[in-house]
Design an enzyme around this catalytic site. Structure first.
Site, PDB file in Angstrom:
ATOM      1  N   TYR A   1       0.743  -1.302   0.096  1.00 20.51           N
ATOM      2  CA  TYR A   1      -0.179  -0.034   0.111  1.00 20.51           C
ATOM      3  C   TYR A   1       0.938   1.345   0.117  1.00 20.51           C
ATOM      4  O   TYR A   1       0.432   2.313  -0.510  1.00 20.51           O
ATOM      5  CB  TYR A   1      -1.007   0.031   1.217  1.00 20.51           C
ATOM      6  CG  TYR A   1      -2.352  -0.773   1.148  1.00 20.51           C
ATOM      7  CD1 TYR A   1      -2.270  -2.045   0.851  1.00 20.51           C
ATOM      8  CD2 TYR A   1      -3.438  -0.029   1.387  1.00 20.51           C
ATOM      9  CE1 TYR A   1      -3.562  -2.734   0.680  1.00 20.51           C
ATOM     10  CE2 TYR A   1      -4.615  -0.370   1.121  1.00 20.51           C
ATOM     11  CZ  TYR A   1      -4.580  -1.722   0.985  1.00 20.51           C
ATOM     12  OH  TYR A   1      -5.980  -2.597   0.849  1.00 20.51           O
TER      13      TYR A   1
ATOM     14  N   LYS B   1       3.331 -15.135   3.010  1.00 26.28           N
ATOM     15  CA  LYS B   1       3.586 -16.133   1.699  1.00 26.28           C
ATOM     16  C   LYS B   1       5.000 -16.345   1.494  1.00 26.28           C
ATOM     17  O   LYS B   1       5.940 -15.751   0.660  1.00 26.28           O
ATOM     18  CB  LYS B   1       2.990 -15.265   0.446  1.00 26.28           C
ATOM     19  CG  LYS B   1       2.945 -16.003  -0.809  1.00 26.28           C
ATOM     20  CD  LYS B   1       1.740 -17.170  -1.091  1.00 26.28           C
ATOM     21  CE  LYS B   1       2.085 -17.812  -2.321  1.00 26.28           C
ATOM     22  NZ  LYS B   1       1.130 -18.948  -2.406  1.00 26.28           N
TER      23      LYS B   1
ATOM     24  N   ASP C   1      -3.004 -18.138   0.937  1.00 28.55           N
ATOM     25  CA  ASP C   1      -3.744 -18.824   0.052  1.00 28.55           C
ATOM     26  C   ASP C   1      -4.633 -20.019   0.950  1.00 28.55           C
ATOM     27  O   ASP C   1      -5.639 -20.221   1.011  1.00 28.55           O
ATOM     28  CB  ASP C   1      -3.077 -19.358  -1.064  1.00 28.55           C
ATOM     29  CG  ASP C   1      -1.724 -20.223  -0.885  1.00 28.55           C
ATOM     30  OD1 ASP C   1      -1.325 -20.119   0.169  1.00 28.55           O
ATOM     31  OD2 ASP C   1      -1.262 -20.902  -1.903  1.00 28.55           O
TER      32      ASP C   1
ATOM     33  N   ASP D   1      -6.588  -6.957   4.474  1.00 30.18           N
ATOM     34  CA  ASP D   1      -7.636  -6.192   3.572  1.00 30.18           C
ATOM     35  C   ASP D   1      -8.477  -7.153   3.034  1.00 30.18           C
ATOM     36  O   ASP D   1      -9.563  -7.400   3.307  1.00 30.18           O
ATOM     37  CB  ASP D   1      -7.047  -5.271   2.418  1.00 30.18           C
ATOM     38  CG  ASP D   1      -8.154  -4.456   1.735  1.00 30.18           C
ATOM     39  OD1 ASP D   1      -9.049  -4.138   2.393  1.00 30.18           O
ATOM     40  OD2 ASP D   1      -8.035  -4.343   0.639  1.00 30.18           O
TER      41      ASP D   1
ATOM     42  N   ASP E   1     -12.349  -8.937   4.551  1.00 28.44           N
ATOM     43  CA  ASP E   1     -13.597  -8.888   3.709  1.00 28.44           C
ATOM     44  C   ASP E   1     -14.104 -10.175   3.669  1.00 28.44           C
ATOM     45  O   ASP E   1     -15.412 -10.483   3.691  1.00 28.44           O
ATOM     46  CB  ASP E   1     -13.416  -8.356   2.270  1.00 28.44           C
ATOM     47  CG  ASP E   1     -13.746  -7.074   2.173  1.00 28.44           C
ATOM     48  OD1 ASP E   1     -13.422  -6.453   3.023  1.00 28.44           O
ATOM     49  OD2 ASP E   1     -14.032  -6.474   1.120  1.00 28.44           O
TER      50      ASP E   1
HETATM   51  C1  IPM Z   1     -10.537  -1.059   4.090  1.00 23.09           C
HETATM   52  C2  IPM Z   1     -10.766  -0.296   2.787  1.00 23.09           C
HETATM   53  C3  IPM Z   1      -9.452   0.439   2.297  1.00 23.09           C
HETATM   54  C4  IPM Z   1      -8.302  -0.383   2.503  1.00 23.09           C
HETATM   55  C5  IPM Z   1      -9.681   1.169   1.028  1.00 23.09           C
HETATM   56  C6  IPM Z   1     -10.944   2.119   1.094  1.00 23.09           C
HETATM   57  C7  IPM Z   1      -8.463   1.978   0.537  1.00 23.09           C
HETATM   58  O1  IPM Z   1     -10.849  -1.602   1.839  1.00 23.09           O
HETATM   59  O2  IPM Z   1     -10.206  -0.257   5.110  1.00 23.09           O
HETATM   60  O3  IPM Z   1     -10.473  -2.276   4.303  1.00 23.09           O
HETATM   61  O4  IPM Z   1      -7.920  -1.145   1.238  1.00 23.09           O
HETATM   62  O5  IPM Z   1      -7.378  -0.452   3.368  1.00 23.09           O
HETATM   63 MG    MG Z   2     -10.961  -3.403   2.667  1.00 25.18          MG
END
Ligand code: IPM
Ligand code: MG
Length: 354
Positions: A142, A189, A221, A245, A249
């Site tokens: 990032y 990884k 993975d 990240d 999710d």
């Molecule tokens: C999160 C979001 C952010 C990230 C984006 C919006 C930049 O997906 O906080 O998980 O990738 O960190």
């Molecule tokens: Mg995110």
């Protein structure tokens, strides 16, 4: 207790969900006789539109002077669909994290008994799953050097980690593991990436200092698969920025809705509390977004930033009660779905009556 809270609503559904979280924070303030002040500041696409900068200096100042930051969401489709845009809303979030030194993002993955049937996974797999994902937040791909070569036909993003960055996040992860069930999974990884090999090396050096903790190393993975197959096997998971990240999710789906997962970002300066979901632009202004992840982020603010445990616990109890009663937004139940503000009002009423 006197506290100053910075409020950064951001884009998309940000203002709506922050509005509900603020109603809840104010109800707690009143009930427990606290005295909070609230300072609003702009961030993201809305800040680009007004001052051309997604994280203006003035906003940074507001954050630095606050005791905690309550953050909504940022992002706008007009930037997502324009790969040549020079400034992007997300840069605002990343700069805020970097400038506040928020190197650790704590994302608790908890299942709610009343929602187990909403999970895409089988009940027996998810029932009781409860783990904490600690995502490194100010390093890795990032923030590494990025750019274009060959007249724009080649692009690169570099992933860099220093020992200091790895040590501080692993130390935090071990401390959480000690407070929980003493199991730490370090996700990397290392079979491919040099940064991951450094993570694993540092982990192996630190592990003997925490003999009570069962340390496991897992390739990302494999971790992606195990989160879905055996989510109950995890206690504390720690990983680098981008893996964290993606995995969080994925993990949010286990709980039945992404609209439920809060987070705390902590580090050198003011801590930030924000839902893990994005700005959900399709829902903006429709009063349909789930405010619970932001309300639960406010609960984390009470617990992590102010050490006000009873206040945090009451918010959690109210959220659980709303889920049990089926008083929820459409992401959880299409049938008889409530609006964003109706859910917020319900939680506030529960707190007042408690
Ligand atoms: C999160 C979001 C952010 C990230 C984006 C919006 C930049 O997906 O906080 O998980 O990738 O960190
Ligand atoms: Mg995110």
């Amino acid at each position: 207790m006197k506290k100053n809270i910075a409020v950064l609503a951001g884009d998309g559904i940000g203002p709506e969900i922050i509005n509900e979280a603020l109603k809840v924070v104010k109800a707690i303030e009143k009930k427990f006789n606290h005295c909070f002040s609230y300072t609003e500041a702009i961030v993201g696409a809305s800040a680009i539109d007004t001052v051309g900068d997604p994280y203006p200096e003035e906003t940074h100042k507001v954050c630095m002077e606050a005791d905690a930051v309550l953050f909504g969401a940022i992002g706008h489709p007009k930037f997502d669909n324009d790969p040549t845009a020079k400034v992007r809303p997300e840069q605002g979030l990343l700069r805020m994290r970097k400038q506040l030194g928020l190197y650790a993002n704590i994302r608790p993955v908890e299942t709610f008994a009343s929602l187990v049937h909403k999970s895409p996974l089988r009940k027996e797999l998810v029932e009781g799953a409860n783990f904490m994902c600690i995502r490194e937040l100010t390093g890795g791909i990032y923030f590494g050097e990025k750019g274009r070569a060959d007249n724009g036909d080649t692009a690169f993003d570099t992933c860099t980690y220093s020992r200091v960055e790895i040590e501080r996040i692993l130390k935090l992860a071990y401390e959480y593991a000690m407070k929980r069930n003493k199991k730490l999974t370090i996700v990397d990884k290392a079979n491919v990436l040099e940064t991951s090999r450094l993570w694993r090396q540092v982990g192996q050096e630190m592990a003997p200092k925490y003999p009570e903790v069962d340390t496991q190393y897992m390739f990302v993975d494999n971790a992606a698969m195990q989160i879905i197959q055996w989510p109950k096997n995890f206690d504390v998971m720690v990983t680098e920025n981008m893996f964290g990240d993606i995995l969080t999710d994925e993990a949010s789906v286990i709980t039945g809705s992404m609209g439920l997962l809060p987070s705390a970002s902590i580090g050198l300066h003011t801590s930030v509390f924000e839902p893990i979901h994005g700005s959900y632009p399709q829902a903006a202004g429709k009063n349909i977004a789930n405010p619970l992840a932001t309300i639960l982020s406010a609960a984390m603010m009470f617990e992590y930033a102010f050490a006000l445990m009873d206040e945090g616990a009451l918010i959690r109890k109210a959220v659980e009660a709303s889920l049990e009663q089926g008083f929820v937004t459409e992401d959880i139940s299409k049938e008889n779905a409530k609006s964003t503000s109706e859910v917020g009002d319900w939680i506030v009423q529960y707190i007042i009556n408690a």
